[in-house]
Design a protein around this motif. Structure first.
Motif, PDB file in Angstrom:
ATOM      1  N   ILE A  32       1.341  -3.263  -4.436  1.00  0.00           N
ATOM      2  CA  ILE A  32       0.979  -1.856  -4.279  1.00  0.00           C
ATOM      3  C   ILE A  32       2.236  -1.012  -4.452  1.00  0.00           C
TER       4      ILE A  32
ATOM      5  N   GLY B 204       0.855   3.843  -3.733  1.00  0.00           N
ATOM      6  CA  GLY B 204      -0.545   3.904  -3.327  1.00  0.00           C
ATOM      7  C   GLY B 204      -1.529   3.301  -4.302  1.00  0.00           C
ATOM      8  N   ARG B 205      -1.028   2.650  -5.358  1.00  0.00           N
ATOM      9  CA  ARG B 205      -1.920   2.057  -6.363  1.00  0.00           C
ATOM     10  C   ARG B 205      -1.743   0.543  -6.383  1.00  0.00           C
TER      11      ARG B 205
END
Length: 118
Positions: A59, A62-63
């Motif tokens: 991650i 936030g992805r």
């Protein structure tokens, strides 16, 4: 691109707060290669060692990063400071799947139905 822009310094934050790295990677490095390096450098004293690339989720900003993408494609212009270290969070999903399987098999044992014909 030139020099330092061709590489990205990355550290991998494990769920217990410890880190692997920072290590310099070319921007053309795939996320799958990052995961392979994480497995190879996983601290020996930790119990939850991932076994395959599929056992890890990375991650960043936030992805969840896709294995086929490169480090350069995953870079966030808002979070990556030139010359700074990028922190990627490592989540091991292997244990989650094992717990789910265990819960499922335990639930089947608890929810048995017995029919009695009188």
């Amino acid at each position: 691109m030139s020099g330092s822009q061709d590489q990205l310094e990355i550290k991998f934050r494990l769920t217990d707060g410890s880190d692997i790295g920072p290590i310099n990677y070319p921007v053309a490095t795939s996320v799958a290669t990052l995961k392979e390096n994480i497995i190879a450098q996983w601290p020996k004293e930790k119990d939850n060692c991932p076994l395959t690339v599929k056992d890890i989720k990375l991650i960043s900003a936030g992805r969840i990063l896709e294995n086929a993408k490169t480090v350069g494609e995953c870079r966030s212009p808002l979070c990556d400071v030139p010359g700074g270290v990028t922190t990627m969070h490592v989540v091991v999903v292997q244990q989650l799947q094992e717990k789910e399987k265990k819960l499922t098999s335990d639930d089947h044992k608890k929810n048995r139905c017995v029919c009695v014909i009188l």
